[in-house]
Design an enzyme around this catalytic site. Structure first.
Site, short mmCIF file in Angstrom:
data_model
loop_
_atom_site.label_atom_id
_atom_site.label_comp_id
_atom_site.label_asym_id
_atom_site.label_seq_id
_atom_site.Cartn_x
_atom_site.Cartn_y
_atom_site.Cartn_z
N ASP A 87 -0.47 -44.71 18.99
CA ASP A 87 -1.44 -43.64 19.22
C ASP A 87 -2.34 -43.60 17.99
OD1 ASP A 87 -2.82 -41.57 20.33
OD2 ASP A 87 -1.11 -40.22 20.55
N ASP A 121 -9.54 -40.34 20.86
CA ASP A 121 -10.15 -39.40 21.79
C ASP A 121 -10.13 -38.00 21.19
OD1 ASP A 121 -7.31 -40.25 22.38
OD2 ASP A 121 -7.32 -38.30 23.35
N CYS A 275 28.01 -36.73 25.99
CA CYS A 275 28.72 -35.63 26.64
C CYS A 275 30.08 -36.06 27.19
CB CYS A 275 27.85 -35.02 27.74
SG CYS A 275 26.29 -34.37 27.11
#
Ligand code: GUN
Ligand code: ZN
Length: 625
Positions: A87, A121, A275
Site C-alpha cells: 500500500d 489515492d 482454541c
C-alpha cells in the site's frame, strides 16, 4: 493478469498471476507491519494465506528498512517468497496528515520489487460533495501519472468518491480507461467501523458498474469476515486485514458473524488450533503479550475459514444463501440486502443459468435473488401457450408433471409456485424443480409471486377446470418446445423440433435424455438442471432461425482452425457476442461472416468476453462438420 475458473454470478474463483506466483481468489491479504511481526507471513501460509500486504510508506520512512529493502528487496526484507502487495500510505495520510510524494512512493514500491503496488489515492473524509469531487480528480490524475512508472509491477488504482454514488461511478469509469491491473475500492474503513453496510454495498455496486469485469477488485480495509460474503457476491476478489492483530491487541476475538471481547466470553466456540489447545482460562492466565499473539492466530484462522466457506459456496453456486444467512448477523446487513434487492436487473446479467445445488429458501430476501428475477422475466417474455385456455393450480409436490392426468388436459396448466407462475412444461428446469421452500413463506415473497402471476394471467384466458377437455397426448413435445423457448428465446422450440421427432428417455428415471429429429440428434437434456445441451444439429437449426447477433459468439479468423479441432474459445479471440448470453448459456460460435463453426457453453457474458485477455470464454461442445 487475471482469469476466472468458476463463478456464481459476480462472485468468482479466479487466478491472479504475479511475479512471485499465483494468488487464488477470493482471498484476504493479511497486513504485515514491518516494525512488528507477531505472526510471520510464512506461518500464515498454513492457514490459507496466498499473499500478504505491507505498507511501503512505513518502509520508506524508516532509514534502516528503506536501505535494506532497496538493497535486498522487499521479499528478503520480510523473508517471504510469495506475492507481496504494498500500500502507498494513503490511509496514513488520511489518519495522521503526513506528506508523501505520490509518484515517488510508486517508484519506491517498484524499486523494492513489490508484486502489486498501489497509487497514493486520496482517502476522502465525510466531506462536501465538491471537496470530494476535487479529491477524486486528483486521485485520477495521480493514477495516470503512476501508470507511467509501474514497469513490471502490477498497479492497483483505487476508486474513491466517498459515499456519493455518481462520484464513485465517475472515478471508476476514468480509472477503467487506464486499464491498470487491480482496482481497489477505497475509503470504506470508517463505514466498516460504523457498520454502515448499506453504503458499502452501494459503493461497491457503483464502482463495479464501471470497472472492467476482467480486473480483480480489492475492498480496501475491510478485514472483518462479516462483510466477505456480501462483498464477494457483489464482485470483490481481494481483501486485506489488519483487523486480526488490531482486534487481538484489544483482546477481541473475531468470528464470522461477530467480534467478542475475551473478558465477556465464558466459552471458546471455535476449533482452530489455538482454541483446540487452550481453554478460555489458559488464555486469560497467559502473559498479555502471548495472549495477544494467540488471539491474533485465532482471528486469522477464523478469517481464512470464512474465505474457504465462500469459495466452496461459489463452486456449489449457493453464495446468496450464505449472504442471506449472514444478513441475520447485523440489522445493518439487512439494510444492505434492501440495496441489493433493487439491483436485480444488473445482477441478472452475471447470473449463471443453473447451479450445482438446489435453490434453498433462506430468508425474506431469497425471492429477490437474480435467478428468480430471471425465471419470472423469461416466463413472462418467452412462454408461448399451446392452448387457448389455461387453468391454474396451487403449489404442489415437485416435479409437478408427476401428476400424469395434468399432462392430458387440453389447457395450459399453470402452477402458482413460490416463485410465481410456472407452466407445467417448465417444471423440471432450474430452479423450479431444484428448490426447497418451507410450508409457509414470508409475506413479501408471496406478494412478489402474486404480482408476477397477475402480470402473466393478462396474457392468458383463465378458465375453470370444468371447462376443459381431457385427451391431449403431446405433453413431451410441448415440454421440449417450452424449455427451448425459455432457454434460447421465443420460436426456438419450433425451429429446433421439426420433422419426425423422436424423444429418447432414460430407462431408469423415465426422464427425457435426447431429442432426435429426422434421425439427427438435435439436443440432449441435462438431468441435473433440466436444460438442453446443443448438439451440432441443434446449433445449425438455431443458427438458421435466429438472425445475428442472437446467441452468437463471433471469433477471430485465426482462432477458427483451433476451434475446428475442438479447442475451447479463449476470451482474447472473441470479437463480439450476443448481449443476452449469460454464464453457462449455450452459444453459437461463428466467424465474422456468420459461418457457424461450433456450438459451446459460455463461461462469461458479453461484457466479460470482450474485456478478458485470458481464460476460456466458451467451452466448445461440438464442431460443425
Ligand atoms: N487502506 C484502507 N483504506 C484505504 C484506501 O482507501 N486507500 C489505500 N491506498 N489504502 C487503504
Ligand atoms: Zn479459535
Amino acid at each position: 493478469m487475471f482469469e476466472i475458473k468458476v463463478r456464481d454470478g459476480l462472485a468468482r474463483i479466479g487466478i491472479l498471476r504475479t511475479k512471485h506466483g499465483v494468488i487464488n481468489t477470493p482471498t484476504i491479504l493479511p497486513v504485515i507491519n514491518p516494525h512488528f511481526i507477531p505472526i510471520h507471513p510464512n506461518e500464515m501460509l498454513q492457514m490459507g494465506a496466498e499473499a500478504v500486504i505491507t505498507n511501503s510508506y512505513i518502509i520508506y520512512n524508516d532509514e534502516e528498512l528503506r536501505k535494506k529493502a532497496l538493497k535486498e528487496g522487499l521479499h528478503a526484507l520480510l523473508n517471504f517468497n510469495k506475492p507481496i502487495m504494498t500500500d502507498s500510505g494513503s490511509f496514513q495520510m488520511y489518519m495522521y496528515g503526513i506528506e508523501i510524494d505520490a509518484i515517488e512512493i510508486v517508484k519506491f514500491q517498484r524499486s523494492i520489487g513489490s508484486d502489486i503496488g498501489t497509487i497514493l489515492d486520496i482517502f476522502s473524509e465525510e466531506e462536501s460533495y465538491d471537496k470530494i469531487k476535487e479529491e477524486v480528480e486528483k486521485t485520477i490524475e495521480r493514477a495516470k501519472e503512476s501508470m507511467k512508472e509501474r514497469g513490471d509491477m502490477l498497479l492497483a488504482c483505487t476508486v474513491q468518491g466517498g459515499i456519493y454514488k455518481d462520484l464513485r461511478r465517475y472515478c471508476a469509469k476514468q480509472l477503467a480507461k487506464l486499464r491498470s491491473d487491480i482496482y481497489p475500492v477505497g475509503g470504506v474503513v470508517p463505514l466498516m467501523e460504523k457498520q454502515r453496510y448499506a453504503e458499502i454495498a452501494e459503493i461497491i455496486i457503483a464502482s463495479k458498474k464501471e470497472l472492467p469485469p476482467s480486473k480483480p477488485v480489492h475492498l480496501f480495509g475491510a478485514g472483518h469476515p462479516i462483510i466477505f460474503p456480501l462483498a464477494v457476491a457483489l464482485g470483490c476478489d481481494l481483501f486485506d486485514s489488519a483487523s486480526y492483530i488490531k482486534y487481538a491487541k484489544d483482546e477481541r476475538l473475531i468470528f464470522s458473524d461477530k467480534t467478542l471481547r475475551l473478558k465477556e466470553m465464558d466459552e471458546l466456540p471455535c476449533c482452530c488450533p489455538v482454541c483446540s489447545k487452550f481453554g478460555i482460562d489458559d488464555l486469560r492466565e497467559m502473559d498479555r503479550e502471548e495472549r495477544v499473539v494467540k488471539i491474533a492466530y485465532h482471528n486469522l484462522w477464523q478469517t481464512f475459514a470464512e474465505i474457504k466457506k465462500i469459495r466452496q459456496a461459489i463452486r456449489h453456486g449457493n453464495l446468496w444463501e450464505v449472504v442471506e444467512q449472514r444478513a441475520t448477523a447485523h440489522p445493518s446487513l439487512m439494510d444492505a440486502m434492501e440495496v441489493i434487492k433493487n439491483e436485480k436487473k444488473w445482477l441478472e446479467k452475471w447470473e449463471n443459468i443453473s447451479k450445482k445445488r438446489a435453490f434453498m429458501y433462506t430468508s425474506r430476501y431469497s425471492i429477490h435473488r437474480p435467478i428468480v428475477y430471471r425465471l419470472q422475466k423469461r416466463i413472462l417474455e418467452r412462454y408461448e401457450p399451446f392452448f387457448e385456455k389455461s387453468i391454474i393450480f396451487g403449489e404442489m409436490e415437485k416435479p409437478y408433471s408427476r401428476n400424469e392426468w395434468m399432462k392430458k388436459i387440453e389447457a395450459n396448466c399453470i402452477i402458482e409456485s413460490c416463485f410465481g407462475p410456472v407452466p407445467l412444461e417448465l417444471d423440471e428446469i432450474y430452479p423450479v424443480a431444484q428448490s426447497i421452500f418451507p410450508s409457509s413463506i414470508d409475506a413479501e415473497a408471496e406478494k412478489e409471486a402474486r404480482k408476477t402471476c397477475n402480470k402473466f394471467y393478462k396474457k392468458l384466458k383463465i378458465v375453470d377446470f370444468s371447462a376443459v377437455k381431457k385427451g391431449s397426448k403431446d405433453f413431451d413435445i410441448r415440454k421440449i418446445k417450452s424449455i427451448a423457448n425459455y432457454q434460447f428465446g421465443k420460436g426456438a422450440g419450433e425451429a429446433l423440433f421439426r420433422g419426425k421427432i423422436e424423444i429418447v428417455k432414460s430407462k431408469t428415471t423415465g426422464k427425457i435424455r435426447n431429442v432426435i429429429c429426422d434421425g439427427k440428434h438435435v439436443v440432449s437434456m441435462r438431468a441435473p438442471d433440466g436444460f438442453f445441451s446443443l448438439k451440432a444439429e441443434g446449433g445449425k437449426r438455431l443458427h438458421a432461425f435466429f438472425s445475428p447477433p442472437k446467441m452468437r459468439v463471433v471469433v477471430t479468423d485465426d482462432a477458427i482452425p483451433f476451434i475446428k479441432e475442438g479447442k475451447n474459445v479463449f476470451a482474447k479471440f472473441v470479437i463480439d457476442a450476443c448481449k443476452e448470453l449469460r454464464p453457462y448459456d449455450e452459444a453459437l460460435i461463428v466467424s465474422k461472416d456468420d459461418e457457424l463453426i461450433a456450438v459451446g457453453q459460455c463461461l462469461l457474458n458479453r461484457d466479460e468476453m470482450l474485456d478478458f485477455e485470458r481464460g476460456i470464454a466458451v467451452k466448445t461442445r461440438e464442431v460443425i462438420k
